[in-house]
Design an enzyme around this catalytic site. Sequence first.
Site, PDB file in Angstrom:
ATOM      1  N   LYS A   1      91.082 -17.121  13.471  1.00  0.00           N
ATOM      2  CA  LYS A   1      89.635 -17.335  13.477  1.00  0.00           C
ATOM      3  C   LYS A   1      89.173 -17.705  14.879  1.00  0.00           C
ATOM      4  O   LYS A   1      89.933 -18.307  15.637  1.00  0.00           O
ATOM      5  CB  LYS A   1      89.288 -18.520  12.561  1.00  0.00           C
ATOM      6  CG  LYS A   1      89.353 -18.229  11.082  1.00  0.00           C
ATOM      7  CD  LYS A   1      88.908 -19.465  10.294  1.00  0.00           C
ATOM      8  CE  LYS A   1      89.051 -19.257   8.804  1.00  0.00           C
ATOM      9  NZ  LYS A   1      88.211 -18.177   8.277  1.00  0.00           N
TER      10      LYS A   1
ATOM     11  N   ARG B   1      92.860 -15.451  -1.607  1.00  0.00           N
ATOM     12  CA  ARG B   1      93.113 -14.565  -2.754  1.00  0.00           C
ATOM     13  C   ARG B   1      94.614 -14.426  -3.020  1.00  0.00           C
ATOM     14  O   ARG B   1      95.020 -14.143  -4.137  1.00  0.00           O
ATOM     15  CB  ARG B   1      92.431 -13.208  -2.509  1.00  0.00           C
ATOM     16  CG  ARG B   1      92.984 -12.429  -1.347  1.00  0.00           C
ATOM     17  CD  ARG B   1      92.060 -11.289  -0.911  1.00  0.00           C
ATOM     18  NE  ARG B   1      90.866 -11.783  -0.225  1.00  0.00           N
ATOM     19  CZ  ARG B   1      89.920 -11.004   0.285  1.00  0.00           C
ATOM     20  NH1 ARG B   1      90.002  -9.688   0.163  1.00  0.00           N
ATOM     21  NH2 ARG B   1      88.874 -11.521   0.896  1.00  0.00           N
TER      22      ARG B   1
HETATM   23  N1  BES Z   1      88.326 -19.989   4.019  1.00  0.00           N
HETATM   24  C1  BES Z   1      87.700 -18.776   4.394  1.00  0.00           C
HETATM   25  C2  BES Z   1      86.307 -18.634   3.810  1.00  0.00           C
HETATM   26  C3  BES Z   1      85.280 -19.571   4.350  1.00  0.00           C
HETATM   27  C4  BES Z   1      84.532 -19.224   5.452  1.00  0.00           C
HETATM   28  C5  BES Z   1      85.061 -20.765   3.731  1.00  0.00           C
HETATM   29  C6  BES Z   1      83.577 -20.093   5.935  1.00  0.00           C
HETATM   30  C7  BES Z   1      84.107 -21.617   4.202  1.00  0.00           C
HETATM   31  C8  BES Z   1      83.360 -21.290   5.312  1.00  0.00           C
HETATM   32  C9  BES Z   1      88.531 -17.580   3.930  1.00  0.00           C
HETATM   33  O1  BES Z   1      89.885 -17.786   3.850  1.00  0.00           O
HETATM   34  C10 BES Z   1      88.283 -16.500   4.918  1.00  0.00           C
HETATM   35  O2  BES Z   1      88.713 -16.608   6.023  1.00  0.00           O
HETATM   36  N2  BES Z   1      87.561 -15.492   4.490  1.00  0.00           N
HETATM   37  C11 BES Z   1      87.205 -14.406   5.300  1.00  0.00           C
HETATM   38  C12 BES Z   1      86.883 -13.279   4.363  1.00  0.00           C
HETATM   39  C13 BES Z   1      87.065 -11.955   4.961  1.00  0.00           C
HETATM   40  C14 BES Z   1      88.490 -11.723   5.352  1.00  0.00           C
HETATM   41  C15 BES Z   1      86.618 -10.926   3.964  1.00  0.00           C
HETATM   42  C16 BES Z   1      85.967 -14.738   6.124  1.00  0.00           C
HETATM   43  O3  BES Z   1      85.160 -15.579   5.713  1.00  0.00           O
HETATM   44  O4  BES Z   1      85.808 -14.175   7.195  1.00  0.00           O
HETATM   45 MN    MN Z   2      90.866 -17.439   5.712  1.00  0.00          MN
END
Ligand code: BES
Ligand code: MN
Length: 512
Positions: free
Chosen positions: A278, A352
């Site tokens: 991230k 997931r």
């Molecule tokens: N934990 C994140 C989702 C999230 C994002 C929670 C912001 C709270 C605040 C999750 O594991 C993630 O990284 N999701 C991706 C989804 C994508 C790969 C479709 C995201 O949010 O970018």
């Molecule tokens: Mn994630």
Amino acid sequence: MTTYTLRKGSPAKTRTDLVVIGVAKTSKGDLVACPGAEDVASEYGRKFKPMLSSMGFKGDTGEVLRVPTGGAIKAGQLLVVGLGQRESLTVERVRRAAGVAARNVGNAASVALALPAQDAEHVRAVADGFLLGSYSFKRYKSRSDETAVADVSILSDAARRQDAIAALDAAQAVADVVRQARDWVNTPPNDLTPELFADGVLAFAKKRAGRSKPKVEIEVLGPDELAELGCGGILGVGLGSANPPRLVKLTWAPEDARAKVAFVGKGITYDSGGLTIKPGSSMATMKYDMGGAAAVIAATFAIAALELPVSVTTYAPMAENMVSGSAMRPGDVLTMFNGKTVEVTNTDAEGRLILADAIAMAAEDSPDAIIDVATLTGPCIVALGEKVAGIFGDDETTAAVAAAAETSGEMLWRLPIPDETREAVRTESKVADVLQHNWVRWGSALFAAAFLEEFIGGRPWAHLDIAGPAWNTGGPWGHVPSGATGYSISTLVEYVAALAAGDDEPAEDVES
Ligand code: BES
Ligand code: MN
Ligand code: ZN
């Protein structure tokens, strides 16, 4: 420790440090004392409204005014909270106003709440609001000058009615666990690894064991047991971390159970994204990625404390999503608990993967419904904002959860799983049974839900994406503090309470 009592009595004659009343406004902008506040208003007489207006009080929601009474009533101070438009006053607004009141009691040691509490539903709202609104997380602050209120009286004409007494008990049972869940979620990730989280659950259960007879059984599985069971998703996500994963399983199995539900909660104690790392700014709050696990665990303890006659089995997979030489790679193929193979394309779509194992495990004992709760996708926040959760699943289960959310005052909105998305999950991997993530920017919350659906074994199911409402990035509002909110706990308890009361028959058995 704060003691809560429900009693009948006039707020004007109550000996207490501070009395709280609600004042609304009419469509013309006139101020009106709300139910509960009548005696105080009449003690002030003609001076009541001019006193409020002279201080600039308009009766808007979220507004507060604290004034010395100068002997106009028995209490030393009066706290007036705005309830907004009188014509559209709802129970939820009373709940939020009680939360605002809780943060504005100043130095009062004893408080009498004279907010609208004419029936059990309103007593519940006033109690919920004050209990939840008074939360703060001070564990890492060296100095804190706050002193807690010692005595809170909820003044209500319904004080001696059984349903009102039960409403206060339920509010306290839920607030107890919401506090714990918020503490877990607010705890920094160096002090809440999967192991420490699991230990915390055991410690919480132990602390409660003396107080309440009902027993929640707890099982903690470590990496070896997870390997034996074939939990490729939980293990795969945990590979990059020095802190190995856990699976916490809670069981509440009352003898008179009328239904059997399974809860599953995402317990990523920290989400760096893994190799699909991230950006720094998105990482900073990723300790709250275990908010789903905290919520389902908390709800289970409250359901047991209330001795609701519904069996609940709760699965909380816990892992830390990190970067290292041993981390899971985009391109890896994992074999999940139910035998399905998954092609990983994005290590940041880790939620997931751990949920897939836990949901498949939950499906094995054929529950009447599976409810999973997860901070699953940023795109769900893009769609619905920070205060509203997305809900996916079959018509009946989502309707039952939505009805519970209506009662608890938590906001959620149904989102679809289009057949085309199901199709994409099932056909777009060239190497495995299902594809984890397809790198299409649009509708990613839907793709995630379609992926989870591969593991429900045809059971009735609802999936709550709480990425937004699990965390409050802004300042406190209503009974919701800054940071961890405890979102979904009261809805889950309410959902089970409705099943217990037979308000909602569990969905028909669907064979997989
Ligand atoms: N934990 C994140 C989702 C999230 C994002 C929670 C912001 C709270 C605040 C999750 O594991 C993630 O990284 N999701 C991706 C989804 C994508 C790969 C479709 C995201 O949010 O970018
Ligand atoms: Mn994630
Ligand atoms: Zn995550």
